[in-house]
Design a protein around this motif. Structure first.
Motif, PDB file in Angstrom:
ATOM      1  N   ALA A  38      38.592 -22.183 -46.108  1.00 27.36           N
ATOM      2  CA  ALA A  38      38.212 -23.388 -46.859  1.00 27.36           C
ATOM      3  C   ALA A  38      36.861 -23.189 -47.539  1.00 27.36           C
ATOM      4  N   TYR A  39      35.928 -22.531 -46.873  1.00 25.29           N
ATOM      5  CA  TYR A  39      34.623 -22.235 -47.475  1.00 25.29           C
ATOM      6  C   TYR A  39      34.794 -21.349 -48.702  1.00 25.29           C
ATOM      7  N   LEU A  40      35.633 -20.331 -48.586  1.00 26.90           N
ATOM      8  CA  LEU A  40      35.848 -19.408 -49.707  1.00 26.90           C
ATOM      9  C   LEU A  40      36.482 -20.105 -50.908  1.00 26.90           C
ATOM     10  N   PHE A  41      37.235 -21.186 -50.681  1.00 31.03           N
ATOM     11  CA  PHE A  41      37.816 -21.963 -51.776  1.00 31.03           C
ATOM     12  C   PHE A  41      36.853 -23.025 -52.297  1.00 31.03           C
ATOM     13  N   GLY A  42      35.624 -23.044 -51.772  1.00 36.38           N
ATOM     14  CA  GLY A  42      34.599 -23.945 -52.279  1.00 36.38           C
ATOM     15  C   GLY A  42      34.594 -25.333 -51.690  1.00 36.38           C
ATOM     16  N   ALA A  43      35.232 -25.536 -50.538  1.00 36.11           N
ATOM     17  CA  ALA A  43      35.266 -26.855 -49.905  1.00 36.11           C
ATOM     18  C   ALA A  43      33.893 -27.205 -49.345  1.00 36.11           C
ATOM     19  N   SER A  44      33.598 -28.495 -49.307  1.00 37.18           N
ATOM     20  CA  SER A  44      32.323 -28.945 -48.730  1.00 37.18           C
ATOM     21  C   SER A  44      32.362 -28.749 -47.212  1.00 37.18           C
ATOM     22  N   VAL A  45      31.187 -28.837 -46.583  1.00 38.28           N
ATOM     23  CA  VAL A  45      31.086 -28.610 -45.140  1.00 38.28           C
ATOM     24  C   VAL A  45      31.953 -29.595 -44.339  1.00 38.28           C
ATOM     25  N   PRO A  46      31.938 -30.907 -44.648  1.00 40.10           N
ATOM     26  CA  PRO A  46      32.820 -31.806 -43.886  1.00 40.10           C
ATOM     27  C   PRO A  46      34.304 -31.442 -44.029  1.00 40.10           C
ATOM     28  N   VAL A  47      34.707 -31.036 -45.219  1.00 36.55           N
ATOM     29  CA  VAL A  47      36.101 -30.651 -45.432  1.00 36.55           C
ATOM     30  C   VAL A  47      36.420 -29.389 -44.643  1.00 36.55           C
ATOM     31  N   GLN A  48      35.482 -28.455 -44.568  1.00 36.94           N
ATOM     32  CA  GLN A  48      35.690 -27.229 -43.786  1.00 36.94           C
ATOM     33  C   GLN A  48      35.942 -27.574 -42.323  1.00 36.94           C
ATOM     34  N   PHE A  49      35.133 -28.505 -41.790  1.00 42.52           N
ATOM     35  CA  PHE A  49      35.310 -28.894 -40.389  1.00 42.52           C
ATOM     36  C   PHE A  49      36.639 -29.613 -40.170  1.00 42.52           C
ATOM     37  N   VAL A  50      37.045 -30.431 -41.127  1.00 41.20           N
ATOM     38  CA  VAL A  50      38.333 -31.118 -41.005  1.00 41.20           C
ATOM     39  C   VAL A  50      39.472 -30.105 -41.041  1.00 41.20           C
ATOM     40  N   VAL A  51      39.391 -29.141 -41.947  1.00 41.00           N
ATOM     41  CA  VAL A  51      40.420 -28.103 -42.041  1.00 41.00           C
ATOM     42  C   VAL A  51      40.478 -27.310 -40.737  1.00 41.00           C
ATOM     43  N   ALA A  52      39.306 -26.936 -40.202  1.00 39.43           N
ATOM     44  CA  ALA A  52      39.264 -26.174 -38.949  1.00 39.43           C
ATOM     45  C   ALA A  52      39.858 -26.986 -37.801  1.00 39.43           C
ATOM     46  N   ALA A  53      39.503 -28.259 -37.720  1.00 38.97           N
ATOM     47  CA  ALA A  53      40.002 -29.104 -36.627  1.00 38.97           C
ATOM     48  C   ALA A  53      41.512 -29.320 -36.741  1.00 38.97           C
ATOM     49  N   LEU A  54      41.985 -29.633 -37.933  1.00 39.44           N
ATOM     50  CA  LEU A  54      43.418 -29.866 -38.104  1.00 39.44           C
ATOM     51  C   LEU A  54      44.229 -28.601 -37.839  1.00 39.44           C
ATOM     52  N   THR A  55      43.718 -27.470 -38.291  1.00 39.03           N
ATOM     53  CA  THR A  55      44.417 -26.212 -38.041  1.00 39.03           C
ATOM     54  C   THR A  55      44.454 -25.904 -36.552  1.00 39.03           C
ATOM     55  N   SER A  56      43.344 -26.128 -35.862  1.00 40.55           N
ATOM     56  CA  SER A  56      43.300 -25.881 -34.415  1.00 40.55           C
ATOM     57  C   SER A  56      44.316 -26.744 -33.678  1.00 40.55           C
ATOM     58  N   VAL A  57      44.366 -28.025 -34.011  1.00 39.36           N
ATOM     59  CA  VAL A  57      45.311 -28.940 -33.355  1.00 39.36           C
ATOM     60  C   VAL A  57      46.745 -28.535 -33.670  1.00 39.36           C
ATOM     61  N   LEU A  58      47.000 -28.192 -34.926  1.00 40.92           N
ATOM     62  CA  LEU A  58      48.343 -27.762 -35.316  1.00 40.92           C
ATOM     63  C   LEU A  58      48.756 -26.513 -34.547  1.00 40.92           C
ATOM     64  N   LEU A  59      47.852 -25.546 -34.424  1.00 38.44           N
ATOM     65  CA  LEU A  59      48.153 -24.327 -33.678  1.00 38.44           C
ATOM     66  C   LEU A  59      48.357 -24.616 -32.192  1.00 38.44           C
ATOM     67  N   LEU A  60      47.534 -25.521 -31.624  1.00 39.29           N
ATOM     68  CA  LEU A  60      47.653 -25.868 -30.202  1.00 39.29           C
ATOM     69  C   LEU A  60      49.014 -26.461 -29.869  1.00 39.29           C
ATOM     70  N   PHE A  61      49.527 -27.305 -30.767  1.00 41.45           N
ATOM     71  CA  PHE A  61      50.768 -28.017 -30.446  1.00 41.45           C
ATOM     72  C   PHE A  61      52.024 -27.359 -30.992  1.00 41.45           C
ATOM     73  N   THR A  62      51.878 -26.332 -31.835  1.00 44.19           N
ATOM     74  CA  THR A  62      53.071 -25.658 -32.343  1.00 44.19           C
ATOM     75  C   THR A  62      53.131 -24.198 -31.901  1.00 44.19           C
ATOM     76  N   LEU A  63      52.120 -23.424 -32.218  1.00 40.05           N
ATOM     77  CA  LEU A  63      52.163 -21.995 -31.941  1.00 40.05           C
ATOM     78  C   LEU A  63      51.955 -21.676 -30.455  1.00 40.05           C
ATOM     79  N   ARG A  64      51.015 -22.356 -29.792  1.00 41.66           N
ATOM     80  CA  ARG A  64      50.704 -22.046 -28.391  1.00 41.66           C
ATOM     81  C   ARG A  64      51.917 -22.227 -27.470  1.00 41.66           C
ATOM     82  N   PRO A  65      52.650 -23.351 -27.527  1.00 40.21           N
ATOM     83  CA  PRO A  65      53.827 -23.475 -26.643  1.00 40.21           C
ATOM     84  C   PRO A  65      54.861 -22.383 -26.886  1.00 40.21           C
ATOM     85  N   TRP A  66      55.072 -22.043 -28.146  1.00 37.54           N
ATOM     86  CA  TRP A  66      56.025 -20.980 -28.476  1.00 37.54           C
ATOM     87  C   TRP A  66      55.564 -19.648 -27.897  1.00 37.54           C
TER      88      TRP A  66
END
Length: 144
Positions: A38-66
Protein backbone atom coordinates in the motif's frame (compact mmCIF):
# COMPACT_ATOMS: atom_id res chain seq x y z
CA UNK A 1 11.77 4.57 3.24
CA UNK A 2 8.39 3.86 4.84
CA UNK A 3 8.06 0.51 3.11
CA UNK A 4 11.26 -0.63 4.88
CA UNK A 5 9.47 -0.24 8.24
CA UNK A 6 6.71 -2.52 6.99
CA UNK A 7 9.18 -5.10 5.65
CA UNK A 8 11.20 -4.90 8.89
CA UNK A 9 8.02 -5.53 10.86
CA UNK A 10 7.15 -8.47 8.63
CA UNK A 11 10.61 -9.96 9.14
CA UNK A 12 10.39 -9.50 12.92
CA UNK A 13 6.96 -11.15 12.97
CA UNK A 14 8.30 -13.97 10.81
CA UNK A 15 11.14 -14.60 13.26
CA UNK A 16 8.74 -14.58 16.21
CA UNK A 17 6.48 -16.99 14.30
CA UNK A 18 9.36 -19.46 14.16
CA UNK A 19 9.37 -19.43 17.96
CA UNK A 20 5.61 -19.77 18.45
CA UNK A 21 4.68 -22.03 15.48
CA UNK A 22 0.96 -21.27 15.70
CA UNK A 23 0.64 -19.40 12.38
CA UNK A 24 -0.86 -16.25 13.91
CA UNK A 25 2.19 -14.02 13.66
CA UNK A 26 2.75 -15.24 10.10
CA UNK A 27 -0.67 -13.84 9.20
CA UNK A 28 0.30 -10.50 10.79
CA UNK A 29 3.52 -10.60 8.75
CA UNK A 30 1.38 -10.98 5.65
CA UNK A 31 -0.58 -7.93 6.74
CA UNK A 32 2.67 -5.99 7.14
CA UNK A 33 3.68 -6.93 3.61
CA UNK A 34 0.30 -5.68 2.40
CA UNK A 35 0.98 -2.41 4.27
CA UNK A 36 4.31 -2.13 2.42
CA UNK A 37 2.55 -2.68 -0.91
CA UNK A 38 0.00 0.00 0.00
CA UNK A 39 2.90 2.37 0.74
CA UNK A 40 4.45 1.64 -2.65
CA UNK A 41 1.12 2.54 -4.32
CA UNK A 42 1.21 5.91 -2.53
CA UNK A 43 -1.44 5.28 0.14
CA UNK A 44 -1.50 7.52 3.20
CA UNK A 45 -0.34 6.15 6.56
CA UNK A 46 -3.88 5.55 7.93
CA UNK A 47 -4.81 3.68 4.75
CA UNK A 48 -1.64 1.58 5.04
CA UNK A 49 -2.62 0.56 8.57
CA UNK A 50 -6.17 -0.25 7.47
CA UNK A 51 -4.87 -2.37 4.59
CA UNK A 52 -2.45 -4.17 6.93
CA UNK A 53 -5.16 -4.81 9.53
CA UNK A 54 -7.76 -6.01 7.03
CA UNK A 55 -5.26 -8.27 5.30
CA UNK A 56 -4.16 -9.75 8.64
CA UNK A 57 -7.76 -10.48 9.67
CA UNK A 58 -8.55 -11.94 6.26
CA UNK A 59 -5.49 -14.21 6.44
CA UNK A 60 -6.30 -15.24 10.04
CA UNK A 61 -9.82 -16.36 9.18
CA UNK A 62 -9.23 -17.85 5.73
CA UNK A 63 -5.66 -18.99 5.16
CA UNK A 64 -4.69 -20.02 8.73
CA UNK A 65 -7.50 -22.61 9.22
CA UNK A 66 -6.73 -24.12 5.82
CA UNK A 67 -3.01 -24.30 6.62
CA UNK A 68 -3.64 -25.85 10.05
CA UNK A 69 -5.98 -28.45 8.59
CA UNK A 70 -3.43 -29.49 5.97
CA UNK A 71 -0.57 -29.50 8.49
CA UNK A 72 -2.52 -31.80 10.80
CA UNK A 73 -3.36 -34.09 7.91
CA UNK A 74 0.34 -34.48 7.14
CA UNK A 75 1.57 -34.81 10.73
CA UNK A 76 -0.63 -36.29 13.46
CA UNK A 77 -0.76 -34.41 16.73
CA UNK A 78 1.55 -36.05 19.28
CA UNK A 79 0.43 -35.60 22.85
CA UNK A 80 3.18 -34.70 25.31
CA UNK A 81 3.57 -34.16 29.04
CA UNK A 82 0.53 -34.96 31.19
CA UNK A 83 -1.80 -35.28 28.19
CA UNK A 84 0.30 -38.22 26.94
CA UNK A 85 -0.50 -40.16 30.13
CA UNK A 86 -4.24 -40.41 29.44
CA UNK A 87 -5.09 -43.96 28.40
CA UNK A 88 -1.99 -45.50 30.00
CA UNK A 89 -2.08 -48.21 32.61
CA UNK A 90 -0.92 -47.63 36.18
CA UNK A 91 -0.67 -49.69 39.37
CA UNK A 92 -2.27 -48.59 42.62
CA UNK A 93 0.37 -48.00 45.32
CA UNK A 94 -1.94 -46.92 48.14
CA UNK A 95 -5.71 -47.31 48.30
CA UNK A 96 -7.50 -44.95 45.91
CA UNK A 97 -10.91 -43.50 46.69
CA UNK A 98 -12.90 -40.52 45.51
CA UNK A 99 -10.86 -38.33 47.86
CA UNK A 100 -7.40 -39.55 46.87
CA UNK A 101 -4.72 -42.19 46.81
CA UNK A 102 -1.48 -42.97 44.95
CA UNK A 103 -0.63 -44.80 41.73
CA UNK A 104 2.61 -45.63 39.96
CA UNK A 105 2.30 -44.18 36.48
CA UNK A 106 5.11 -44.10 33.88
CA UNK A 107 7.70 -44.82 36.58
CA UNK A 108 6.51 -42.04 38.89
CA UNK A 109 4.14 -42.00 41.84
CA UNK A 110 1.13 -39.77 41.18
CA UNK A 111 -1.76 -38.69 43.37
CA UNK A 112 -4.94 -40.29 42.08
CA UNK A 113 -8.67 -40.51 42.61
CA UNK A 114 -11.66 -42.27 41.10
CA UNK A 115 -14.82 -40.57 39.83
CA UNK A 116 -17.17 -43.30 41.03
CA UNK A 117 -17.93 -44.08 44.67
CA UNK A 118 -15.53 -47.03 44.90
CA UNK A 119 -12.32 -48.05 46.61
CA UNK A 120 -9.43 -49.55 44.65
CA UNK A 121 -6.91 -51.58 46.71
CA UNK A 122 -3.11 -51.54 46.25
CA UNK A 123 -1.72 -53.73 43.46
CA UNK A 124 -4.72 -53.23 41.18
CA UNK A 125 -4.05 -52.33 37.56
CA UNK A 126 -5.95 -49.22 36.54
CA UNK A 127 -6.35 -47.04 33.48
CA UNK A 128 -5.86 -43.26 33.51
CA UNK A 129 -9.04 -41.66 32.15
CA UNK A 130 -7.85 -38.04 32.49
CA UNK A 131 -5.39 -35.79 34.28
CA UNK A 132 -6.94 -33.19 36.58
CA UNK A 133 -4.16 -30.78 37.58
CA UNK A 134 -1.55 -32.99 39.25
CA UNK A 135 -4.01 -35.81 39.95
CA UNK A 136 -4.61 -38.83 37.75
CA UNK A 137 -8.28 -39.76 37.52
CA UNK A 138 -8.41 -43.53 37.17
CA UNK A 139 -10.74 -46.47 36.60
CA UNK A 140 -10.11 -50.19 37.11
CA UNK A 141 -9.00 -51.96 33.93
CA UNK A 142 -11.59 -54.73 34.26
CA UNK A 143 -14.32 -52.14 34.96
CA UNK A 144 -13.98 -50.60 31.48
Amino acid sequence: MGWLWWIGGALALGILEMLSLDLVLAMFAGGAIAGAIAYLFGASVPVQFVVAALTSVLLLFTLRPWLLRHLRDRMPLVETNAAALVGREAVVVSTVTGEGGRVKLAGEVWSARVDAAQTIPPGTEVLVTRIDGATAVIAPVQGL
